[in-house]
Design a protein around this motif. Structure first.
Motif, PDB file in Angstrom:
ATOM      1  N   SER A  44       0.634  -0.954  -0.046  1.00 32.84           N
ATOM      2  CA  SER A  44       0.149   0.187   0.246  1.00 32.84           C
ATOM      3  C   SER A  44       0.911   1.061  -0.227  1.00 32.84           C
ATOM      4  O   SER A  44       1.929   1.233   1.127  1.00 32.84           O
ATOM      5  N   SER A  53      -4.619   9.900   1.570  1.00 31.77           N
ATOM      6  CA  SER A  53      -5.938   9.393   1.516  1.00 31.77           C
ATOM      7  C   SER A  53      -5.611   8.703   2.681  1.00 31.77           C
ATOM      8  O   SER A  53      -7.106   7.678   3.156  1.00 31.77           O
ATOM      9  N   PHE A  58      -7.764   4.433   2.516  1.00 31.31           N
ATOM     10  CA  PHE A  58      -7.935   3.806   1.423  1.00 31.31           C
ATOM     11  C   PHE A  58      -6.535   3.990   0.953  1.00 31.31           C
ATOM     12  O   PHE A  58      -6.130   4.552   1.363  1.00 31.31           O
ATOM     13  N   SER A  59      -6.169   3.265  -0.044  1.00 32.32           N
ATOM     14  CA  SER A  59      -4.660   3.379  -0.423  1.00 32.32           C
ATOM     15  C   SER A  59      -5.226   4.091  -1.469  1.00 32.32           C
ATOM     16  O   SER A  59      -5.855   3.530  -2.623  1.00 32.32           O
ATOM     17  N   GLN A  60      -3.786   5.022  -2.201  1.00 33.21           N
ATOM     18  CA  GLN A  60      -3.955   6.080  -3.528  1.00 33.21           C
ATOM     19  C   GLN A  60      -2.954   4.506  -5.034  1.00 33.21           C
ATOM     20  O   GLN A  60      -3.544   5.198  -5.221  1.00 33.21           O
ATOM     21  N   SER A  74      -6.003   4.221  -6.999  1.00 34.52           N
ATOM     22  CA  SER A  74      -7.273   4.139  -6.615  1.00 34.52           C
ATOM     23  C   SER A  74      -7.784   5.577  -7.761  1.00 34.52           C
ATOM     24  O   SER A  74      -6.929   6.017  -8.211  1.00 34.52           O
ATOM     25  N   GLY A  75      -8.953   5.933  -7.381  1.00 34.75           N
ATOM     26  CA  GLY A  75      -9.682   6.886  -8.549  1.00 34.75           C
ATOM     27  C   GLY A  75      -8.637   7.954  -8.292  1.00 34.75           C
ATOM     28  O   GLY A  75      -9.158   8.408  -7.053  1.00 34.75           O
ATOM     29  N   GLN A  76      -8.404   8.497  -9.307  1.00 33.16           N
ATOM     30  CA  GLN A  76      -7.912  10.135  -8.907  1.00 33.16           C
ATOM     31  C   GLN A  76      -8.918  10.624  -9.258  1.00 33.16           C
ATOM     32  O   GLN A  76      -9.798  10.855 -10.871  1.00 33.16           O
ATOM     33  N   GLU A 163     -13.615  11.331 -12.645  1.00 35.78           N
ATOM     34  CA  GLU A 163     -12.623  10.501 -11.918  1.00 35.78           C
ATOM     35  C   GLU A 163     -12.634   9.571 -12.580  1.00 35.78           C
ATOM     36  O   GLU A 163     -12.698   9.171 -13.341  1.00 35.78           O
ATOM     37  N   GLN A 165      -9.558   5.302 -12.237  1.00 30.30           N
ATOM     38  CA  GLN A 165      -9.128   4.796 -11.769  1.00 30.30           C
ATOM     39  C   GLN A 165      -8.601   4.123 -12.818  1.00 30.30           C
ATOM     40  O   GLN A 165      -8.768   4.143 -14.126  1.00 30.30           O
ATOM     41  N   THR A 167      -5.446   0.407 -13.904  1.00 30.76           N
ATOM     42  CA  THR A 167      -4.554  -0.713 -13.085  1.00 30.76           C
ATOM     43  C   THR A 167      -2.746  -0.564 -14.347  1.00 30.76           C
ATOM     44  O   THR A 167      -3.412  -0.351 -15.528  1.00 30.76           O
TER      45      THR A 167
END
Length: 170
Positions: A44, A53, A58-60, A74-76, A163, A165, A167
């Motif tokens: 994390s 955050s 939650f983790s960024q 995470s959703g920016q 927003e 997100q 991967t």
């Protein structure tokens, strides 16, 4: 240089190795499936250049190591490093801040925008996708990650318009 905050956990999971073979031949052969245990490390990460955050649990960014390095971002949204809103009512300004946040998140795990494999865009208005595509051409320099677009009635703050997100494969 600011150092990101990193929390590391380990977990094990069992992977069914039949994925390499044929289910039909497995079922007709009567053989028992084979399994192997894989240990995966999850980290994390709170990149130094993104708002903190941790109060929101939650983790960024979460990076998975071994057997493949993946980063789950995470959703920016359009929040600056100090947590203040950028570009109220201006979708282009918000998208620029979001891309800045994505770059910061990826830099925190040794990646770049071109490592992004997929994005999910949450927008209040589908017409904002055109603004995203215009900026995407500049930011991704020819790379086109897989994409999902979802229109939503609201985001975490009423002033937010978009927003994203992501991967990434590192």
């Amino acid at each position: 240089m600011q150092i990101p905050t990193i929390t590391k956990i380990h977990f094990n999971y069992t992977e069914n190795c039949l994925i390499l073979g044929s289910i039909g031949s497995f079922l007709s052969s009567g053989d028992l499936p084979t399994f192997k245990r894989i240990t995966v490390s999850l980290l994390s990460i709170q990149p130094a250049n993104l708002w903190d955050s941790s109060p929101y649990l939650f983790s960024q960014v979460v990076r998975a190591d071994e057997p493949t390095r993946l980063a789950f971002i995470s959703g920016q949204v359009a929040l600056s490093a100090d947590g203040s809103l950028v570009g109220e009512g201006d979708v282009d300004a918000q998208l620029k801040q979001i891309f800045s946040n994505l770059r910061a998140a990826l830099a925190g795990v040794g990646g770049t925008l071109n490592d992004i494999a997929s994005v999910t865009l949450y927008v209040k208005d589908v017409s904002y996708h055109k603004n995203y595509m215009n900026l995407q051409r500049e930011e991704f320099a020819g790379w086109r990650p897989a994409e999902t677009l979802v229109q939503v009635p609201s985001l975490a703050l009423p002033e937010l318009l978009v927003e994203i997100q992501a991967t990434a494969v590192l």
